[in-house]
Design a protein around this motif. Sequence first.
Motif, PDB file in Angstrom:
ATOM      1  N   VAL A  39      51.220  55.724  44.054  1.00 18.11           N
ATOM      2  CA  VAL A  39      51.394  56.410  43.943  1.00 18.11           C
ATOM      3  C   VAL A  39      52.590  56.444  43.964  1.00 18.11           C
ATOM      4  O   VAL A  39      53.517  57.794  43.794  1.00 18.11           O
ATOM      5  N   ASN A  40      53.724  55.426  44.090  1.00 21.33           N
ATOM      6  CA  ASN A  40      55.116  54.908  43.531  1.00 21.33           C
ATOM      7  C   ASN A  40      55.317  55.524  42.156  1.00 21.33           C
ATOM      8  O   ASN A  40      55.153  54.337  41.564  1.00 21.33           O
ATOM      9  N   LEU A  41      55.130  56.581  41.625  1.00 18.37           N
ATOM     10  CA  LEU A  41      54.833  56.134  40.132  1.00 18.37           C
ATOM     11  C   LEU A  41      56.371  55.803  39.479  1.00 18.37           C
ATOM     12  O   LEU A  41      56.499  54.737  38.590  1.00 18.37           O
ATOM     13  N   TRP A  42      57.017  56.520  40.054  1.00 18.60           N
ATOM     14  CA  TRP A  42      58.416  55.727  39.429  1.00 18.60           C
ATOM     15  C   TRP A  42      58.527  54.283  39.852  1.00 18.60           C
ATOM     16  O   TRP A  42      60.132  53.792  39.357  1.00 18.60           O
ATOM     17  N   GLU A  43      58.042  53.850  40.399  1.00 20.68           N
ATOM     18  CA  GLU A  43      58.265  52.401  39.868  1.00 20.68           C
ATOM     19  C   GLU A  43      57.138  51.467  39.314  1.00 20.68           C
ATOM     20  O   GLU A  43      57.844  50.218  39.359  1.00 20.68           O
ATOM     21  N   MET A  44      56.550  52.018  38.665  1.00 21.31           N
ATOM     22  CA  MET A  44      55.580  51.943  37.821  1.00 21.31           C
ATOM     23  C   MET A  44      56.556  52.220  36.275  1.00 21.31           C
ATOM     24  O   MET A  44      57.073  53.078  35.746  1.00 21.31           O
ATOM     25  N   GLU A  45      55.329  51.128  35.881  1.00 19.10           N
ATOM     26  CA  GLU A  45      56.321  50.416  34.137  1.00 19.10           C
ATOM     27  C   GLU A  45      55.910  52.120  33.125  1.00 19.10           C
ATOM     28  O   GLU A  45      57.205  52.464  32.320  1.00 19.10           O
ATOM     29  N   GLU A  46      54.808  52.703  33.449  1.00 19.07           N
ATOM     30  CA  GLU A  46      54.591  53.572  32.661  1.00 19.07           C
ATOM     31  C   GLU A  46      55.462  55.571  32.174  1.00 19.07           C
ATOM     32  O   GLU A  46      54.838  56.055  31.749  1.00 19.07           O
ATOM     33  N   PHE A  47      56.151  55.238  33.970  1.00 16.77           N
ATOM     34  CA  PHE A  47      57.003  56.678  34.185  1.00 16.77           C
ATOM     35  C   PHE A  47      58.380  55.629  34.774  1.00 16.77           C
ATOM     36  O   PHE A  47      59.422  56.304  35.029  1.00 16.77           O
ATOM     37  N   GLN A  48      58.783  54.791  33.458  1.00 19.80           N
ATOM     38  CA  GLN A  48      59.794  54.854  33.953  1.00 19.80           C
ATOM     39  C   GLN A  48      60.677  55.291  32.585  1.00 19.80           C
ATOM     40  O   GLN A  48      59.738  55.653  31.956  1.00 19.80           O
ATOM     41  N   PRO A  49      61.777  55.801  32.813  1.00 22.19           N
ATOM     42  CA  PRO A  49      62.665  57.051  31.469  1.00 22.19           C
ATOM     43  C   PRO A  49      62.650  56.095  30.409  1.00 22.19           C
ATOM     44  O   PRO A  49      62.383  57.240  29.626  1.00 22.19           O
ATOM     45  N   GLU A  50      62.699  55.021  30.131  1.00 21.60           N
ATOM     46  CA  GLU A  50      61.975  54.785  28.531  1.00 21.60           C
ATOM     47  C   GLU A  50      60.977  54.492  28.047  1.00 21.60           C
ATOM     48  O   GLU A  50      60.691  54.162  27.074  1.00 21.60           O
ATOM     49  N   SER A  51      59.814  54.636  29.135  1.00 21.94           N
ATOM     50  CA  SER A  51      58.566  55.093  28.746  1.00 21.94           C
ATOM     51  C   SER A  51      57.473  56.054  28.722  1.00 21.94           C
ATOM     52  O   SER A  51      56.579  56.337  28.227  1.00 21.94           O
ATOM     53  N   LEU A  52      58.370  57.287  29.649  1.00 22.21           N
ATOM     54  CA  LEU A  52      58.129  58.200  29.363  1.00 22.21           C
ATOM     55  C   LEU A  52      56.951  59.424  28.401  1.00 22.21           C
ATOM     56  O   LEU A  52      56.457  60.081  28.751  1.00 22.21           O
ATOM     57  N   ALA A  53      57.976  58.789  27.236  1.00 23.78           N
ATOM     58  CA  ALA A  53      58.224  59.749  26.443  1.00 23.78           C
ATOM     59  C   ALA A  53      56.198  58.821  25.594  1.00 23.78           C
ATOM     60  O   ALA A  53      55.402  60.136  25.154  1.00 23.78           O
ATOM     61  N   ALA A  54      56.117  57.734  25.706  1.00 25.61           N
ATOM     62  CA  ALA A  54      54.668  56.962  25.522  1.00 25.61           C
ATOM     63  C   ALA A  54      54.100  57.770  26.304  1.00 25.61           C
ATOM     64  O   ALA A  54      52.776  57.526  25.604  1.00 25.61           O
ATOM     65  N   THR A  55      54.176  57.609  27.731  1.00 26.55           N
ATOM     66  CA  THR A  55      53.062  58.789  28.600  1.00 26.55           C
ATOM     67  C   THR A  55      51.885  59.974  27.961  1.00 26.55           C
ATOM     68  O   THR A  55      51.278  59.868  28.124  1.00 26.55           O
ATOM     69  N   LYS A  56      53.926  60.323  27.954  1.00 26.41           N
ATOM     70  CA  LYS A  56      53.554  61.909  28.149  1.00 26.41           C
ATOM     71  C   LYS A  56      52.580  61.826  26.576  1.00 26.41           C
ATOM     72  O   LYS A  56      51.119  62.475  26.328  1.00 26.41           O
ATOM     73  N   ALA A  57      52.140  60.990  25.397  1.00 28.01           N
ATOM     74  CA  ALA A  57      52.263  61.307  23.777  1.00 28.01           C
ATOM     75  C   ALA A  57      50.710  60.866  24.266  1.00 28.01           C
ATOM     76  O   ALA A  57      49.782  61.248  23.825  1.00 28.01           O
TER      77      ALA A  57
END
Length: 278
Positions: A39-57
């Motif tokens: 549940v600690n999303l902020w620790e996960m690679e896909e929710f890091q600042p540099e990855s969030l745009a790709a996750t959103k897409a």
Amino acid sequence: MKLGFSTIGCPQWSVDEIVAFTKQSGYEGVEIRFVRGSVNLWEMEEFQPESLAATKAKFEQNGIDVVSIDTSVRFATDAPEEVAKQLEQVQRNVHIASALGAPYIRVFGGPIPKDQTREETLQHIIAGMNRAVELAGEHGITVLLETHDHFSTGEQVLPILDNVKGLHILWDILHSYRHGESFEETYRLIGDRIKHVHIKDASVFTPAGFDYKLIGEGTIPVAEAVQVLRRNGYSGYLNFEWEKGWHPEIEEPEIALPHYVSVMNQILSSGPDGRNDS
């Protein structure tokens, strides 16, 4: 009204698995609680600042709404270190919600500590919620207080709403109902602040606890709650919160999540305007 689910129901799935299932399932949106067992999303690679745009897409390109980021935030104490910790969680999750295009974060009132009165706890919650709403509002995110714990009914949350402008409600229909408040009464008290809804079913439910049943296999009058929402013009999400993340013994997501869509479509289509009543 639209159907979605919380990823607490599929706690081990990756973002790619969540997207692939949602795309072919009949759901239109998800709220994110668990991903890959955390549940600690902020620790996960896909929710890091540099990855969030790709996750959103991944969600956006498949026509899937990210409805909410579900946090564990609660403000039942005024201990400075604890308040600071909770506000840090607000900031982390608001950042993720904003980047993913989710309009909401979910928070709790929390259980009343044994060494505090309800009134003392209310004052701490009100102070914390005002700060949370302010932080979230800076990023265009709405804070939703879930009807939960010792603040499960409309009557119990109303003093908080009266003192926190901009705070809205995630109505969990099971929690208010098991505490003895009818759906009509809950909506009368706080309906104008309801932005999102959780659906659950149970066969044994009291203020002390409840069991977990697939929708339609318990005795919560889910269709009655849907009709109350329909009559009052609610057009948001009806999200399935299947608490597999906390209760691994209940049915697997491959069973529970499709079952919800099937039963809820029957309930929704029984209304005067059919499935597309929103």
